[in-house]
Scaffold this active site. Structure first.
Site, PDB file in Angstrom:
ATOM      1  N   CYS A  14      -1.166   5.121  -7.478  1.00 27.34           N
ATOM      2  CA  CYS A  14      -1.982   4.025  -7.995  1.00 27.34           C
ATOM      3  C   CYS A  14      -3.258   4.558  -8.628  1.00 27.34           C
ATOM      4  O   CYS A  14      -3.831   5.535  -8.150  1.00 27.34           O
ATOM      5  CB  CYS A  14      -2.341   3.076  -6.854  1.00 27.34           C
ATOM      6  SG  CYS A  14      -0.931   2.159  -6.203  1.00 27.34           S
ATOM      7  N   ARG A  53      -8.074  11.065  -8.603  1.00 28.12           N
ATOM      8  CA  ARG A  53      -7.581  11.519  -7.285  1.00 28.12           C
ATOM      9  C   ARG A  53      -7.287  13.012  -7.379  1.00 28.12           C
ATOM     10  O   ARG A  53      -6.136  13.430  -7.490  1.00 28.12           O
ATOM     11  CB  ARG A  53      -6.364  10.692  -6.858  1.00 28.12           C
ATOM     12  CG  ARG A  53      -6.724   9.235  -6.680  1.00 28.12           C
ATOM     13  CD  ARG A  53      -5.574   8.387  -6.225  1.00 28.12           C
ATOM     14  NE  ARG A  53      -5.271   8.506  -4.806  1.00 28.12           N
ATOM     15  CZ  ARG A  53      -4.381   7.764  -4.170  1.00 28.12           C
ATOM     16  NH1 ARG A  53      -3.707   6.853  -4.828  1.00 28.12           N
ATOM     17  NH2 ARG A  53      -4.144   7.936  -2.888  1.00 28.12           N
ATOM     18  N   PRO A  54      -8.359  13.823  -7.315  1.00 26.84           N
ATOM     19  CA  PRO A  54      -8.160  15.266  -7.449  1.00 26.84           C
ATOM     20  C   PRO A  54      -7.383  15.840  -6.268  1.00 26.84           C
ATOM     21  O   PRO A  54      -7.274  15.203  -5.217  1.00 26.84           O
ATOM     22  CB  PRO A  54      -9.591  15.822  -7.469  1.00 26.84           C
ATOM     23  CG  PRO A  54     -10.447  14.784  -6.867  1.00 26.84           C
ATOM     24  CD  PRO A  54      -9.764  13.460  -7.053  1.00 26.84           C
ATOM     25  N   ARG A  91       5.824  -0.805  -3.123  1.00 34.88           N
ATOM     26  CA  ARG A  91       5.560   0.588  -2.729  1.00 34.88           C
ATOM     27  C   ARG A  91       5.212   0.679  -1.256  1.00 34.88           C
ATOM     28  O   ARG A  91       5.443   1.722  -0.635  1.00 34.88           O
ATOM     29  CB  ARG A  91       4.383   1.152  -3.525  1.00 34.88           C
ATOM     30  CG  ARG A  91       4.606   1.183  -5.001  1.00 34.88           C
ATOM     31  CD  ARG A  91       3.414   1.771  -5.664  1.00 34.88           C
ATOM     32  NE  ARG A  91       3.337   3.162  -5.244  1.00 34.88           N
ATOM     33  CZ  ARG A  91       2.790   4.115  -5.940  1.00 34.88           C
ATOM     34  NH1 ARG A  91       2.253   3.844  -7.089  1.00 34.88           N
ATOM     35  NH2 ARG A  91       2.778   5.330  -5.508  1.00 34.88           N
ATOM     36  N   LYS A  98       4.036   3.567   6.358  1.00 40.25           N
ATOM     37  CA  LYS A  98       4.331   4.309   5.119  1.00 40.25           C
ATOM     38  C   LYS A  98       3.611   5.654   5.132  1.00 40.25           C
ATOM     39  O   LYS A  98       4.213   6.687   4.830  1.00 40.25           O
ATOM     40  CB  LYS A  98       3.856   3.492   3.908  1.00 40.25           C
ATOM     41  CG  LYS A  98       3.818   4.271   2.612  1.00 40.25           C
ATOM     42  CD  LYS A  98       3.345   3.426   1.446  1.00 40.25           C
ATOM     43  CE  LYS A  98       1.876   3.410   1.212  1.00 40.25           C
ATOM     44  NZ  LYS A  98       1.297   4.630   0.610  1.00 40.25           N
ATOM     45  N   ASN A  99       2.330   5.624   5.484  1.00 36.69           N
ATOM     46  CA  ASN A  99       1.542   6.850   5.363  1.00 36.69           C
ATOM     47  C   ASN A  99       1.886   7.898   6.418  1.00 36.69           C
ATOM     48  O   ASN A  99       1.442   9.044   6.332  1.00 36.69           O
ATOM     49  CB  ASN A  99       0.037   6.521   5.395  1.00 36.69           C
ATOM     50  CG  ASN A  99      -0.402   5.821   4.118  1.00 36.69           C
ATOM     51  OD1 ASN A  99       0.380   5.697   3.180  1.00 36.69           O
ATOM     52  ND2 ASN A  99      -1.641   5.363   4.091  1.00 36.69           N
ATOM     53  N   ASP A 143      -7.814   1.090   2.732  1.00 31.52           N
ATOM     54  CA  ASP A 143      -6.592   0.362   2.388  1.00 31.52           C
ATOM     55  C   ASP A 143      -6.642  -1.102   2.825  1.00 31.52           C
ATOM     56  O   ASP A 143      -5.855  -1.916   2.335  1.00 31.52           O
ATOM     57  CB  ASP A 143      -5.365   1.029   3.029  1.00 31.52           C
ATOM     58  CG  ASP A 143      -5.027   2.354   2.350  1.00 31.52           C
ATOM     59  OD1 ASP A 143      -5.580   2.634   1.278  1.00 31.52           O
ATOM     60  OD2 ASP A 143      -4.203   3.103   2.908  1.00 31.52           O
TER      61      ASP A 143
HETATM   62  C1  UD1 Z   1      -4.287   8.721   1.996  1.00 32.69           C
HETATM   63  C2  UD1 Z   1      -3.430   7.484   2.081  1.00 32.69           C
HETATM   64  C3  UD1 Z   1      -4.078   6.323   1.340  1.00 32.69           C
HETATM   65  C4  UD1 Z   1      -5.487   6.111   1.861  1.00 32.69           C
HETATM   66  C5  UD1 Z   1      -6.285   7.410   1.839  1.00 32.69           C
HETATM   67  C6  UD1 Z   1      -7.653   7.266   2.496  1.00 32.69           C
HETATM   68  C7  UD1 Z   1      -1.191   8.398   2.200  1.00 32.69           C
HETATM   69  C8  UD1 Z   1       0.135   8.544   1.553  1.00 32.69           C
HETATM   70  N1  UD1 Z   1      -2.130   7.764   1.489  1.00 32.69           N
HETATM   71  O1  UD1 Z   1      -4.386   9.051   0.608  1.00 32.69           O
HETATM   72  O2  UD1 Z   1      -3.293   5.159   1.567  1.00 32.69           O
HETATM   73  O3  UD1 Z   1      -6.142   5.157   1.039  1.00 32.69           O
HETATM   74  O4  UD1 Z   1      -5.566   8.439   2.543  1.00 32.69           O
HETATM   75  O5  UD1 Z   1      -7.529   6.822   3.796  1.00 32.69           O
HETATM   76  O6  UD1 Z   1      -1.387   8.773   3.339  1.00 32.69           O
HETATM   77  N2  UD1 Z   1     -10.183  13.975  -2.540  1.00 32.69           N
HETATM   78  C9  UD1 Z   1     -10.701  14.993  -3.290  1.00 32.69           C
HETATM   79  N3  UD1 Z   1      -9.971  16.143  -3.410  1.00 32.69           N
HETATM   80  C10 UD1 Z   1      -8.768  16.299  -2.805  1.00 32.69           C
HETATM   81  C11 UD1 Z   1      -8.252  15.258  -2.021  1.00 32.69           C
HETATM   82  C12 UD1 Z   1      -8.986  14.097  -1.902  1.00 32.69           C
HETATM   83  O7  UD1 Z   1     -11.781  14.879  -3.851  1.00 32.69           O
HETATM   84  O8  UD1 Z   1      -8.164  17.374  -2.949  1.00 32.69           O
HETATM   85  C13 UD1 Z   1     -10.936  12.713  -2.417  1.00 32.69           C
HETATM   86  C14 UD1 Z   1     -10.181  11.545  -3.057  1.00 32.69           C
HETATM   87  O9  UD1 Z   1     -10.415  11.497  -4.447  1.00 32.69           O
HETATM   88  C15 UD1 Z   1     -10.751  10.358  -2.337  1.00 32.69           C
HETATM   89  C16 UD1 Z   1     -11.008  10.919  -0.933  1.00 32.69           C
HETATM   90  O10 UD1 Z   1     -11.031  12.336  -1.059  1.00 32.69           O
HETATM   91  O11 UD1 Z   1     -11.978   9.981  -2.922  1.00 32.69           O
HETATM   92  C17 UD1 Z   1      -9.966  10.512   0.072  1.00 32.69           C
HETATM   93  O12 UD1 Z   1      -8.700  10.964  -0.327  1.00 32.69           O
HETATM   94  P1  UD1 Z   1      -7.567  11.376   0.710  1.00 32.69           P
HETATM   95  O13 UD1 Z   1      -8.047  11.171   2.111  1.00 32.69           O
HETATM   96  O14 UD1 Z   1      -7.049  12.700   0.330  1.00 32.69           O
HETATM   97  O15 UD1 Z   1      -6.477  10.269   0.398  1.00 32.69           O
HETATM   98  P2  UD1 Z   1      -4.929  10.483   0.186  1.00 32.69           P
HETATM   99  O16 UD1 Z   1      -4.416  11.490   1.137  1.00 32.69           O
HETATM  100  O17 UD1 Z   1      -4.635  10.615  -1.259  1.00 32.69           O
END
Ligand code: UD1
Length: 417
Positions: free
Chosen positions: A116, A121-122, A398, A22-23, A306
């Site tokens: 979710c 999730r900024p 999902r 999925k990711n 995950d």
């Molecule tokens: C992706 C995955 C999700 C997985 C996560 C971490 C997809 C579709 N989803 O989510 O399944 O759990 O990686 O391996 O690929 N953060 C910030 N600012 C930002 C972006 C992120 O502070 O602009 C923080 C988030 O709040 C979180 C951490 O960074 O605490 C990790 O987030 P991120 O790696 O961005 O996860 P996703 O890409 O949302």
């Protein structure tokens, strides 16, 4: 609303193929709009998040076809660059369309993405990086209006955290920026490499994906390509958790075992025997698992956040005490309430959870509150005596393709009603 009814304690046995990731599929589908041409994406899982991506692509004017697990996306007719709130709110990953639309059309607008509720999730890292590439972003009461009045140009981007989504957004956008972009402290997840492989097949020039420093030389245009999405390492970890919870023995095919390194070492610590042969992994679980000392989630190649939930579900009736430390998301223990209803003994304090293995679990009425939490409750229910009902199945859908059919083929007793 559908529910799953799980009649536990049936040992899982047999062989299952692991779905496409999925990711990986989600950012690749978003990136396909850069090509102005047709891309053929094989091994796309049939998930509600993938369908949400397809709906966004169609809204933007792309022609998307589906045959089995192959999606074709022709983005030559793209005529929109503003995604309506109703589509954005369906999943977190919709934010990846921001970089893609900006690169393709020079502007984009969309609201904050959904997904979710596993903590705040900024998207600050995404926005800051796009600004470094030349974007001007205005937050208009929760709608981001993004333009690139002077075009997009390469930049040095040092991420303060190796965010998966931000790394993907930058890679996609920088492909068509003028000059060289260097991302340091980039995410190293296998899905980053898969996205780079797809983009490179389309004519992009990306090197270093998977190494923490990604270098993107901007190109003027990309063309369509064929790509095979990698196997889903989290779906694999979930099936292994379900198996181990029942003391079963299953073989997963279509996996890349090296993507499961940190997960398999936890399974071995629990007393499982893992046998890796080519693209297959066999897990032979003991009647009762031994709790590992610490499960600490980390960016790849560490233990994936995950997989934390399904592994906690499988350990609920293990022998001993396990300490979970969740380092990625703030609110990722939403499954604990359901596990407690089944008789688990878990205490949560902020990012730490202490699990004391219960001698046995019993069926209960439970509700999933997020995607991986659903997997945790199923893993525990499969090892619990009696019948568990699970509502909130929309979360499961999902990320897992016909999950209950896969489990039933392995000998589980699971019905969707
Ligand atoms: C992706 C995955 C999700 C997985 C996560 C971490 C997809 C579709 N989803 O989510 O399944 O759990 O990686 O391996 O690929 N953060 C910030 N600012 C930002 C972006 C992120 O502070 O602009 C923080 C988030 O709040 C979180 C951490 O960074 O605490 C990790 O987030 P991120 O790696 O961005 O996860 P996703 O890409 O949302």
């Amino acid at each position: 609303m559908p529910q799953l009814v799980i009649n536990g304690t049936k040992r899982l046995r047999g062989e299952a193929r692991v779905q496409g990731s999925k990711n990986s599929a989600l950012p690749i589908l978003a990136a396909s709009i850069l090509c102005n041409d047709e891309s053929v994406i094989h091994n796309c899982p049939d998930l509600s998040d993938v369908r949400a991506s397809v709906d966004i692509l169609r809204y933007l004017g792309c022609r998307v076809g589906c045959s089995g697990d192959t999606l074709t996306c022709d983005s030559s007719g793209l005529c929109e660059n503003c995604i309506p709130d109703s589509l954005m709110r369906r999943m977190r990953s919709s934010i990846i369309f921001l970089g893609a639309l900006l690169a393709r059309t020079g502007s984009a607008s969309m609201c904050f993405p959904g997904g979710c509720e596993i903590g705040p999730r900024p998207i600050d890292l995404h926005l800051k990086a796009l600004e470094l590439l030349g974007a001007e972003i205005r937050d208009d009461h929760g709608t981001f209006r993004c333009t690139a009045p002077d075009g997009l140009y390469g930049a040095k981007i040092a991420l303060s955290f190796p965010s998966v989504g931000a790394t993907e957004n930058i890679m996609i956008c920088a492909c068509m920026a003028e000059g060289t972009t260097v991302i340091t402290n980039a995410a190293r997840e296998p899905e980053i490499c898969d996205l780079a492989d797809y983009l490179n097949a389309c004519g992009a020039m990306i090197s270093g994906a998977g190494d923490g420093t990604v270098v993107i030389e901007g190109v003027e245009k990309l063309h369509g390509a064929s790509h095979m999405v990698i196997p889903d390492r989290i779906a694999a970890a979930t099936l292994l958790s379900c198996c181990a919870s029942t003391g079963g023995r299953i073989t997963l095919t279509d996996v890349i075992p090296s993507h499961l390194g940190a997960v398999l070492s936890i399974f071995e610590e629990c007393g499982c025997i893992a046998d890796i042969r080519g693209g297959t992994v066999t897990i032979d679980a003991p009647y009762r698992l031994t709790a590992p000392k610490i499960v600490r989630t980390m960016p790849y190649p560490g233990f994936p956040t995950d997989a934390q939930a399904p592994v906690m579900g499988m350990l609920a009736k293990s022998r001993g005490t396990a300490l979970f430390i969740e380092n990625i998301f703030e609110n990722r223990y939403l499954h604990v309430g359901g596990l407690l209803r089944m008789g688990a003994n878990i205490k949560v304090e902020g990012r730490v959870a202490v699990l004391q293995g219960a001698p046995s679990l019993h069926g209960a009425q439970t509700a999933a509150l997020d995607l991986r939490g659903a997997a945790a409750l199923i893993a525990a229910a499969l090892g619990a005596e009696g019948v568990t009902t699970l509502s909130g199945v929309k979360y499961l859908d999902r990320g897992y393709e016909s999950f209950e059919s896969t489990l039933c083929a392995l000998g589980a007793d699971v019905k969707r009603i």
